[in-house]
Design a protein around this motif. Structure first.
Motif, PDB file in Angstrom:
ATOM      1  N   MET A  29       5.352  12.881   0.553  1.00 37.57           N
ATOM      2  CA  MET A  29       4.774  12.254   1.731  1.00 37.57           C
ATOM      3  C   MET A  29       3.310  11.919   1.488  1.00 37.57           C
ATOM      4  O   MET A  29       2.804  10.878   1.948  1.00 37.57           O
ATOM      5  CB  MET A  29       4.917  13.178   2.940  1.00 37.57           C
ATOM      6  CG  MET A  29       4.709  12.477   4.260  1.00 37.57           C
ATOM      7  SD  MET A  29       5.987  11.245   4.587  1.00 37.57           S
ATOM      8  CE  MET A  29       5.068  10.073   5.570  1.00 37.57           C
ATOM      9  N   MET A  30       2.632  12.766   0.745  1.00 36.05           N
ATOM     10  CA  MET A  30       1.222  12.528   0.428  1.00 36.05           C
ATOM     11  C   MET A  30       1.073  11.237  -0.387  1.00 36.05           C
ATOM     12  O   MET A  30       0.215  10.390  -0.084  1.00 36.05           O
ATOM     13  CB  MET A  30       0.669  13.712  -0.363  1.00 36.05           C
ATOM     14  CG  MET A  30      -0.760  13.563  -0.849  1.00 36.05           C
ATOM     15  SD  MET A  30      -1.303  15.029  -1.764  1.00 36.05           S
ATOM     16  CE  MET A  30      -0.245  14.932  -3.213  1.00 36.05           C
ATOM     17  N   VAL A  31       1.916  11.070  -1.408  1.00 37.27           N
ATOM     18  CA  VAL A  31       1.856   9.869  -2.252  1.00 37.27           C
ATOM     19  C   VAL A  31       2.244   8.637  -1.437  1.00 37.27           C
ATOM     20  O   VAL A  31       1.630   7.571  -1.555  1.00 37.27           O
ATOM     21  CB  VAL A  31       2.760  10.020  -3.484  1.00 37.27           C
ATOM     22  CG1 VAL A  31       2.733   8.751  -4.336  1.00 37.27           C
ATOM     23  CG2 VAL A  31       2.332  11.220  -4.328  1.00 37.27           C
ATOM     24  N   MET A  32       3.274   8.767  -0.601  1.00 37.85           N
ATOM     25  CA  MET A  32       3.709   7.639   0.218  1.00 37.85           C
ATOM     26  C   MET A  32       2.623   7.208   1.201  1.00 37.85           C
ATOM     27  O   MET A  32       2.442   6.017   1.463  1.00 37.85           O
ATOM     28  CB  MET A  32       4.978   8.000   0.983  1.00 37.85           C
ATOM     29  CG  MET A  32       6.231   8.024   0.128  1.00 37.85           C
ATOM     30  SD  MET A  32       6.635   6.402  -0.583  1.00 37.85           S
ATOM     31  CE  MET A  32       7.002   5.475   0.909  1.00 37.85           C
ATOM     32  N   THR A  33       1.885   8.178   1.732  1.00 39.34           N
ATOM     33  CA  THR A  33       0.785   7.857   2.642  1.00 39.34           C
ATOM     34  C   THR A  33      -0.265   7.013   1.930  1.00 39.34           C
ATOM     35  O   THR A  33      -0.796   6.047   2.485  1.00 39.34           O
ATOM     36  CB  THR A  33       0.144   9.151   3.189  1.00 39.34           C
ATOM     37  OG1 THR A  33       1.135   9.911   3.887  1.00 39.34           O
ATOM     38  CG2 THR A  33      -1.003   8.839   4.126  1.00 39.34           C
ATOM     39  N   TYR A  36       0.273   4.998  -0.597  1.00 45.11           N
ATOM     40  CA  TYR A  36       0.815   3.654  -0.804  1.00 45.11           C
ATOM     41  C   TYR A  36       0.805   2.842   0.499  1.00 45.11           C
ATOM     42  O   TYR A  36       0.469   1.660   0.505  1.00 45.11           O
ATOM     43  CB  TYR A  36       2.241   3.738  -1.348  1.00 45.11           C
ATOM     44  CG  TYR A  36       2.308   3.815  -2.849  1.00 45.11           C
ATOM     45  CD1 TYR A  36       1.940   2.730  -3.634  1.00 45.11           C
ATOM     46  CD2 TYR A  36       2.745   4.973  -3.491  1.00 45.11           C
ATOM     47  CE1 TYR A  36       1.995   2.790  -5.020  1.00 45.11           C
ATOM     48  CE2 TYR A  36       2.799   5.044  -4.870  1.00 45.11           C
ATOM     49  CZ  TYR A  36       2.424   3.950  -5.634  1.00 45.11           C
ATOM     50  OH  TYR A  36       2.476   4.021  -6.996  1.00 45.11           O
ATOM     51  N   VAL A  37       1.192   3.464   1.587  1.00 46.99           N
ATOM     52  CA  VAL A  37       1.277   2.743   2.857  1.00 46.99           C
ATOM     53  C   VAL A  37      -0.098   2.310   3.352  1.00 46.99           C
ATOM     54  O   VAL A  37      -0.269   1.193   3.862  1.00 46.99           O
ATOM     55  CB  VAL A  37       1.978   3.618   3.925  1.00 46.99           C
ATOM     56  CG1 VAL A  37       1.866   2.981   5.303  1.00 46.99           C
ATOM     57  CG2 VAL A  37       3.457   3.816   3.558  1.00 46.99           C
ATOM     58  N   PHE A  38      -1.106   3.159   3.172  1.00 48.37           N
ATOM     59  CA  PHE A  38      -2.420   2.866   3.743  1.00 48.37           C
ATOM     60  C   PHE A  38      -3.416   2.255   2.763  1.00 48.37           C
ATOM     61  O   PHE A  38      -4.478   1.805   3.176  1.00 48.37           O
ATOM     62  CB  PHE A  38      -3.035   4.154   4.315  1.00 48.37           C
ATOM     63  CG  PHE A  38      -2.492   4.533   5.657  1.00 48.37           C
ATOM     64  CD1 PHE A  38      -3.094   4.074   6.816  1.00 48.37           C
ATOM     65  CD2 PHE A  38      -1.364   5.324   5.760  1.00 48.37           C
ATOM     66  CE1 PHE A  38      -2.579   4.418   8.057  1.00 48.37           C
ATOM     67  CE2 PHE A  38      -0.834   5.668   6.996  1.00 48.37           C
ATOM     68  CZ  PHE A  38      -1.438   5.215   8.151  1.00 48.37           C
ATOM     69  N   SER A  39      -3.083   2.233   1.485  1.00 45.14           N
ATOM     70  CA  SER A  39      -4.122   1.873   0.521  1.00 45.14           C
ATOM     71  C   SER A  39      -3.849   0.639  -0.312  1.00 45.14           C
ATOM     72  O   SER A  39      -4.719   0.232  -1.069  1.00 45.14           O
ATOM     73  CB  SER A  39      -4.373   3.055  -0.438  1.00 45.14           C
ATOM     74  OG  SER A  39      -4.766   4.197   0.285  1.00 45.14           O
ATOM     75  N   THR A  40      -2.683   0.050  -0.219  1.00 45.45           N
ATOM     76  CA  THR A  40      -2.424  -1.022  -1.171  1.00 45.45           C
ATOM     77  C   THR A  40      -1.398  -2.034  -0.703  1.00 45.45           C
ATOM     78  O   THR A  40      -0.418  -1.688  -0.058  1.00 45.45           O
ATOM     79  CB  THR A  40      -1.957  -0.432  -2.515  1.00 45.45           C
ATOM     80  OG1 THR A  40      -1.632  -1.481  -3.417  1.00 45.45           O
ATOM     81  CG2 THR A  40      -0.729   0.435  -2.346  1.00 45.45           C
ATOM     82  N   LYS A  41      -1.627  -3.275  -1.060  1.00 42.36           N
ATOM     83  CA  LYS A  41      -0.574  -4.279  -1.014  1.00 42.36           C
ATOM     84  C   LYS A  41       0.285  -4.078  -2.258  1.00 42.36           C
ATOM     85  O   LYS A  41      -0.233  -3.771  -3.328  1.00 42.36           O
ATOM     86  CB  LYS A  41      -1.174  -5.688  -1.059  1.00 42.36           C
ATOM     87  CG  LYS A  41      -1.893  -6.124   0.197  1.00 42.36           C
ATOM     88  CD  LYS A  41      -2.378  -7.556   0.023  1.00 42.36           C
ATOM     89  CE  LYS A  41      -3.113  -8.037   1.278  1.00 42.36           C
ATOM     90  NZ  LYS A  41      -3.626  -9.423   1.106  1.00 42.36           N
ATOM     91  N   ASN A  42       1.573  -4.234  -2.131  1.00 40.05           N
ATOM     92  CA  ASN A  42       2.430  -4.091  -3.303  1.00 40.05           C
ATOM     93  C   ASN A  42       3.718  -4.865  -3.086  1.00 40.05           C
ATOM     94  O   ASN A  42       3.959  -5.428  -2.019  1.00 40.05           O
ATOM     95  CB  ASN A  42       2.723  -2.615  -3.606  1.00 40.05           C
ATOM     96  CG  ASN A  42       3.370  -1.901  -2.438  1.00 40.05           C
ATOM     97  OD1 ASN A  42       4.548  -2.073  -2.176  1.00 40.05           O
ATOM     98  ND2 ASN A  42       2.580  -1.103  -1.715  1.00 40.05           N
ATOM     99  N   GLY A  43       4.549  -4.867  -4.105  1.00 40.65           N
ATOM    100  CA  GLY A  43       5.787  -5.639  -4.051  1.00 40.65           C
ATOM    101  C   GLY A  43       6.970  -4.895  -3.489  1.00 40.65           C
ATOM    102  O   GLY A  43       8.097  -5.423  -3.506  1.00 40.65           O
ATOM    103  N   CYS A  44       6.771  -3.692  -2.983  1.00 38.92           N
ATOM    104  CA  CYS A  44       7.884  -2.913  -2.432  1.00 38.92           C
ATOM    105  C   CYS A  44       8.206  -3.407  -1.018  1.00 38.92           C
ATOM    106  O   CYS A  44       7.367  -3.320  -0.117  1.00 38.92           O
ATOM    107  CB  CYS A  44       7.537  -1.428  -2.405  1.00 38.92           C
ATOM    108  SG  CYS A  44       8.809  -0.393  -1.624  1.00 38.92           S
TER     109      CYS A  44
END
Length: 292
Positions: free
Chosen positions: A124-128, A130-138
């Motif tokens: 959950m820490m890593v997902m947080t 990704y969700v709040f810190s970056t644009k990505n292709g997912c």
């Protein structure tokens, strides 16, 4: 801009099969090491495997060509996951005497997988991040950002992080494997659902249907590197119902007894290596073409 109407059947098949063959080979490798190596040597070998995977991913940052960077990230990520995730869970499960889950005298869940759900907070820490810190292709993370942030999305998620294809592939492999393992362990846990629960079956059906739609999208990706990266997500999602059906004894998972199915595993290994070499050469060929 890519022509969405054009499809790339061979690129999609080759990429899909490369990643698909890695799934049973990874299972078989871990099982063979457990059976034929003593415990000390096995854990040392597992640690070295994870280290080798990390080195491969870092090397991939400095090689030229999107396809080859993707392959370094894929192979390095698979070795990293097996060596520094699965084998480390195995090591500590054995060290502290975690017992397997047994039904009718048969081990249905090994100790290392029973303790894996304890990593949910770390996931959950890593997902947080990704969700709040970056644009990505997912697509999933992008959807979460759109739903949660709405009009604020452009303010919260301003730009992508520094992008190295090898690292992106490495993180994709590990994050999707981690996510699916956590979901499966939750489904299999009788405290919550159980392996024969209707919801578990629906999860498998949902992943199968989802993988078909992902494969359709993959068919339109002209670049080998992008196609391989999409294949990673497609195959891992596709493999989830395979795991569930195997758990339900719907079919025999021959890769869990590789020593008894040597010729099948050998065929898969040869096909995997052949595809890997082919894609590596295609990446090298593309690099030469780009330089002309």
């Amino acid at each position: 801009m890519e022509n969405k109407k054009e499809i790339y059947i061979w690129r999609t098949i080759a990429s899909f099969l490369l990643v698909l063959f890695a799934m049973p080979l990874g299972h078989a490798l871990m099982i063979l090491m457990e059976k034929f190596m003593n415990e000390g040597d096995m854990h040392v070998a597992g640690f070295m495997m994870g280290l080798a995977g990390l080195v491969m991913v870092i090397v991939g940052v400095f090689v030229k060509g999107d396809t080859r960077q993707t392959l370094w990230g894929l192979f390095g990520g698979l070795l990293f996951w097996t060596g520094w995730v699965e084998f480390l869970f195995l090591y500590y499960a054995r060290r502290y005497g975690v017992q397997p889950e047994i039904e009718n005298g048969v081990v249905v869940t090994k100790p290392e997988y029973l303790i894996m759900p304890a990593s949910f907070g770390l996931w959950m820490m890593v997902m947080t991040m990704y969700v709040f810190s970056t644009k990505n292709g997912c697509s999933l993370i992008t959807w979460i950002q759109k739903v949660c942030f709405r009009s604020k999305r452009k303010v919260v998620v301003v730009q992508p992080m520094t992008r190295h294809t090898s690292i992106v592939t490495f993180m994709e492999v590990n994050m999707i494997l981690w996510t699916m393992y956590l979901m499966l362990m939750f489904c299999y846990d009788k405290t919550f659902l159980g392996d024969h629960h209707p919801v578990t079956f629906l999860v498998g059906v949902g992943c199968l249907v989802g993988s078909i739609f992902m494969l359709r999208h993959q068919l339109h990706l002209a670049a080998w590197g992008a196609n391989i990266r999409m294949a990673i997500a497609t195959v891992i999602i596709f493999w989830t119902p395979v795991e569930i059906l195997g758990r339900m004894n719907f079919f025999q998972e021959f890769w869990v007894e590789p020593e008894k199915h040597a010729w099948q595993m050998l065929v898969i290994l040869i096909a995997f290596l052949s595809l890997g070499v082919y894609l590596w050469l295609k990446g090298k060929q593309r690099k030469r073409t780009d330089h002309r």
